[in-house]
Write a protein that holds these residues in place. Structure first.
Motif, PDB file in Angstrom:
ATOM      1  N   MET A  75       0.849  -1.172   0.000  1.00 48.45           N
ATOM      2  CA  MET A  75       0.000   0.000   0.000  1.00 48.45           C
ATOM      3  C   MET A  75       0.895   1.236   0.000  1.00 48.45           C
ATOM      4  O   MET A  75       1.877   1.289   0.724  1.00 48.45           O
ATOM      5  N   THR A  76       0.539   2.215  -0.785  1.00 46.86           N
ATOM      6  CA  THR A  76       1.286   3.467  -0.802  1.00 46.86           C
ATOM      7  C   THR A  76       0.761   4.397   0.287  1.00 46.86           C
ATOM      8  O   THR A  76      -0.339   4.188   0.822  1.00 46.86           O
ATOM      9  N   LEU A  77       1.532   5.437   0.561  1.00 44.86           N
ATOM     10  CA  LEU A  77       1.083   6.412   1.549  1.00 44.86           C
ATOM     11  C   LEU A  77      -0.195   7.103   1.082  1.00 44.86           C
ATOM     12  O   LEU A  77      -1.123   7.305   1.866  1.00 44.86           O
ATOM     13  N   ASP A  78      -0.272   7.467  -0.189  1.00 43.94           N
ATOM     14  CA  ASP A  78      -1.486   8.111  -0.708  1.00 43.94           C
ATOM     15  C   ASP A  78      -2.708   7.205  -0.549  1.00 43.94           C
ATOM     16  O   ASP A  78      -3.786   7.664  -0.158  1.00 43.94           O
ATOM     17  N   GLU A  79      -2.553   5.909  -0.855  1.00 46.15           N
ATOM     18  CA  GLU A  79      -3.671   4.971  -0.690  1.00 46.15           C
ATOM     19  C   GLU A  79      -4.081   4.893   0.781  1.00 46.15           C
ATOM     20  O   GLU A  79      -5.272   4.862   1.097  1.00 46.15           O
ATOM     21  N   PHE A  80      -3.095   4.862   1.661  1.00 42.74           N
ATOM     22  CA  PHE A  80      -3.366   4.806   3.094  1.00 42.74           C
ATOM     23  C   PHE A  80      -4.136   6.053   3.544  1.00 42.74           C
ATOM     24  O   PHE A  80      -5.125   5.963   4.267  1.00 42.74           O
ATOM     25  N   LEU A  81      -3.674   7.217   3.110  1.00 40.14           N
ATOM     26  CA  LEU A  81      -4.290   8.473   3.532  1.00 40.14           C
ATOM     27  C   LEU A  81      -5.692   8.652   2.968  1.00 40.14           C
ATOM     28  O   LEU A  81      -6.543   9.288   3.587  1.00 40.14           O
ATOM     29  N   GLU A  82      -5.954   8.093   1.779  1.00 37.19           N
ATOM     30  CA  GLU A  82      -7.257   8.245   1.132  1.00 37.19           C
ATOM     31  C   GLU A  82      -8.262   7.167   1.531  1.00 37.19           C
ATOM     32  O   GLU A  82      -9.445   7.283   1.236  1.00 37.19           O
ATOM     33  N   ALA A  83      -7.804   6.125   2.202  1.00 35.57           N
ATOM     34  CA  ALA A  83      -8.687   5.001   2.541  1.00 35.57           C
ATOM     35  C   ALA A  83      -9.728   5.406   3.578  1.00 35.57           C
ATOM     36  O   ALA A  83      -9.506   6.285   4.402  1.00 35.57           O
ATOM     37  N   ASP A  84     -10.869   4.750   3.500  1.00 38.13           N
ATOM     38  CA  ASP A  84     -11.911   4.924   4.511  1.00 38.13           C
ATOM     39  C   ASP A  84     -11.607   3.951   5.641  1.00 38.13           C
ATOM     40  O   ASP A  84     -11.610   2.736   5.442  1.00 38.13           O
ATOM     41  N   HIS A  85     -11.329   4.498   6.807  1.00 36.97           N
ATOM     42  CA  HIS A  85     -11.017   3.663   7.956  1.00 36.97           C
ATOM     43  C   HIS A  85     -12.230   3.588   8.864  1.00 36.97           C
ATOM     44  O   HIS A  85     -12.912   4.581   9.093  1.00 36.97           O
ATOM     45  N   GLU A  86     -12.482   2.406   9.389  1.00 36.79           N
ATOM     46  CA  GLU A  86     -13.610   2.191  10.280  1.00 36.79           C
ATOM     47  C   GLU A  86     -13.322   2.813  11.641  1.00 36.79           C
ATOM     48  O   GLU A  86     -12.234   2.653  12.197  1.00 36.79           O
ATOM     49  N   GLU A  87     -14.298   3.504  12.188  1.00 35.77           N
ATOM     50  CA  GLU A  87     -14.143   4.137  13.499  1.00 35.77           C
ATOM     51  C   GLU A  87     -13.922   3.092  14.581  1.00 35.77           C
ATOM     52  O   GLU A  87     -14.420   1.978  14.491  1.00 35.77           O
ATOM     53  N   GLY A  88     -13.150   3.474  15.602  1.00 34.07           N
ATOM     54  CA  GLY A  88     -12.903   2.562  16.711  1.00 34.07           C
ATOM     55  C   GLY A  88     -11.640   1.731  16.550  1.00 34.07           C
ATOM     56  O   GLY A  88     -11.322   0.907  17.401  1.00 34.07           O
ATOM     57  N   TRP A  89     -10.908   1.962  15.480  1.00 34.30           N
ATOM     58  CA  TRP A  89      -9.675   1.223  15.215  1.00 34.30           C
ATOM     59  C   TRP A  89      -8.554   2.186  14.903  1.00 34.30           C
ATOM     60  O   TRP A  89      -8.781   3.288  14.418  1.00 34.30           O
ATOM     61  N   HIS A  90      -7.331   1.758  15.182  1.00 32.02           N
ATOM     62  CA  HIS A  90      -6.137   2.560  14.910  1.00 32.02           C
ATOM     63  C   HIS A  90      -5.398   1.900  13.755  1.00 32.02           C
ATOM     64  O   HIS A  90      -5.174   0.687  13.766  1.00 32.02           O
ATOM     65  N   TYR A  91      -5.013   2.694  12.755  1.00 33.01           N
ATOM     66  CA  TYR A  91      -4.380   2.176  11.544  1.00 33.01           C
ATOM     67  C   TYR A  91      -2.971   2.731  11.407  1.00 33.01           C
ATOM     68  O   TYR A  91      -2.747   3.922  11.634  1.00 33.01           O
ATOM     69  N   GLU A  92      -2.028   1.857  11.013  1.00 32.16           N
ATOM     70  CA  GLU A  92      -0.653   2.266  10.766  1.00 32.16           C
ATOM     71  C   GLU A  92      -0.169   1.593   9.482  1.00 32.16           C
ATOM     72  O   GLU A  92      -0.583   0.478   9.150  1.00 32.16           O
ATOM     73  N   LEU A  93       0.742   2.256   8.803  1.00 32.94           N
ATOM     74  CA  LEU A  93       1.345   1.723   7.589  1.00 32.94           C
ATOM     75  C   LEU A  93       2.780   1.327   7.925  1.00 32.94           C
ATOM     76  O   LEU A  93       3.611   2.183   8.246  1.00 32.94           O
ATOM     77  N   ILE A  94       3.074   0.022   7.883  1.00 34.82           N
ATOM     78  CA  ILE A  94       4.390  -0.494   8.224  1.00 34.82           C
ATOM     79  C   ILE A  94       4.895  -1.346   7.065  1.00 34.82           C
ATOM     80  O   ILE A  94       4.290  -2.354   6.714  1.00 34.82           O
ATOM     81  N   GLU A  95       5.991  -0.906   6.470  1.00 36.87           N
ATOM     82  CA  GLU A  95       6.609  -1.576   5.328  1.00 36.87           C
ATOM     83  C   GLU A  95       5.597  -1.835   4.214  1.00 36.87           C
ATOM     84  O   GLU A  95       5.562  -2.902   3.615  1.00 36.87           O
ATOM     85  N   GLY A  96       4.745  -0.852   3.982  1.00 35.10           N
ATOM     86  CA  GLY A  96       3.769  -0.933   2.908  1.00 35.10           C
ATOM     87  C   GLY A  96       2.542  -1.763   3.232  1.00 35.10           C
ATOM     88  O   GLY A  96       1.667  -1.934   2.395  1.00 35.10           O
ATOM     89  N   SER A  97       2.447  -2.299   4.453  1.00 36.23           N
ATOM     90  CA  SER A  97       1.297  -3.109   4.860  1.00 36.23           C
ATOM     91  C   SER A  97       0.489  -2.370   5.918  1.00 36.23           C
ATOM     92  O   SER A  97       1.041  -1.640   6.734  1.00 36.23           O
ATOM     93  N   LEU A  98      -0.807  -2.618   5.896  1.00 34.56           N
ATOM     94  CA  LEU A  98      -1.718  -1.989   6.840  1.00 34.56           C
ATOM     95  C   LEU A  98      -1.789  -2.816   8.118  1.00 34.56           C
ATOM     96  O   LEU A  98      -2.025  -4.021   8.079  1.00 34.56           O
ATOM     97  N   TYR A  99      -1.579  -2.161   9.266  1.00 34.87           N
ATOM     98  CA  TYR A  99      -1.717  -2.793  10.574  1.00 34.87           C
ATOM     99  C   TYR A  99      -2.873  -2.125  11.296  1.00 34.87           C
ATOM    100  O   TYR A  99      -2.942  -0.899  11.351  1.00 34.87           O
ATOM    101  N   VAL A 100      -3.751  -2.937  11.855  1.00 37.40           N
ATOM    102  CA  VAL A 100      -4.948  -2.440  12.513  1.00 37.40           C
ATOM    103  C   VAL A 100      -4.949  -2.926  13.965  1.00 37.40           C
ATOM    104  O   VAL A 100      -4.689  -4.098  14.232  1.00 37.40           O
ATOM    105  N   SER A 101      -5.230  -2.018  14.877  1.00 34.61           N
ATOM    106  CA  SER A 101      -5.338  -2.381  16.289  1.00 34.61           C
ATOM    107  C   SER A 101      -6.513  -1.615  16.891  1.00 34.61           C
ATOM    108  O   SER A 101      -6.919  -0.586  16.363  1.00 34.61           O
TER     109      SER A 101
END
Length: 185
Positions: A1-27
């Motif tokens: 995943m690129t940074l632009d894709e990460f920034l433009e994505a719709d993230h579900e409320e109640g979760w924390h999202y991080e971009l690590i080595e091009g992969s999405l991590y959700v907690s």
């Protein structure tokens, strides 16, 4: 995943999202005990920065750190970041600034904060200390893990809830590891 894709994505409320080595991590978002400790540490650092802007002049609970990685964009989002030489006008991107201190508070996922992030933050030269408040044993009396940069490597120490942490990074600051609960609170 690129940074632009990460920034433009719709993230579900109640979760924390991080971009690590091009992969999405959700907690999951912080639980109340995590939020309590995070707010306490933030307040302590913010108060210190108001008294000593020559040491740290900006503290935030909303930052992103760009870590060099050949495997893709790596941009963890710590619970707290403290900066020295932060510009007077806000930068346009988190790429333009990097903290001297980062803080994480957790009550479950130890691997992320005690292993992965230690390795990531060690790669960022500006970060001089990394504090982790571990609430797994007792959410009111955390254990504080400190990684401090010394000669380009991390020196680690652990502090109990009854300790008062002091560091050369923040001269004159005395941080009680635990915010003791007072009556009526």
């Amino acid at each position: 995943m690129t940074l632009d894709e990460f920034l433009e994505a719709d993230h579900e409320e109640g979760w924390h999202y991080e971009l690590i080595e091009g992969s999405l991590y959700v907690s999951p978002m912080a639980n109340p005990p995590q939020d309590w400790t995070e707010g306490y540490v933030y307040d302590q650092l913010r108060n210190y920065s108001q008294k000593r802007p020559d040491v740290i002049n900006h503290v935030t609970r909303k930052c992103r750190i760009f870590v060099p990685s050949p495997k893709g964009v790596t941009a963890p989002e710590p619970d707290i970041g403290a900066y020295c030489d932060y510009p007077n006008a806000p930068p346009q991107s988190w790429r333009e600034v990097s903290p001297v201190l980062v803080v994480e508070v957790f009550d479950s996922n130890a691997e992320k904060d005690l292993q992965r992030n230690v390795e990531l933050y060690e790669q960022v030269e500006s970060i001089q200390e990394y504090w982790v408040f571990d609430l797994r044993s007792d959410p009111v009396n955390p254990v504080m893990h400190v990684s401090r940069r010394e000669n380009d490597t991390w020196v680690k120490s652990e502090h109990s809830a009854d300790d008062v942490y002091e560091t050369d990074l923040l001269p004159g600051m005395q941080l009680p590891v635990s915010k003791k609960v007072s009556k009526g609170r």
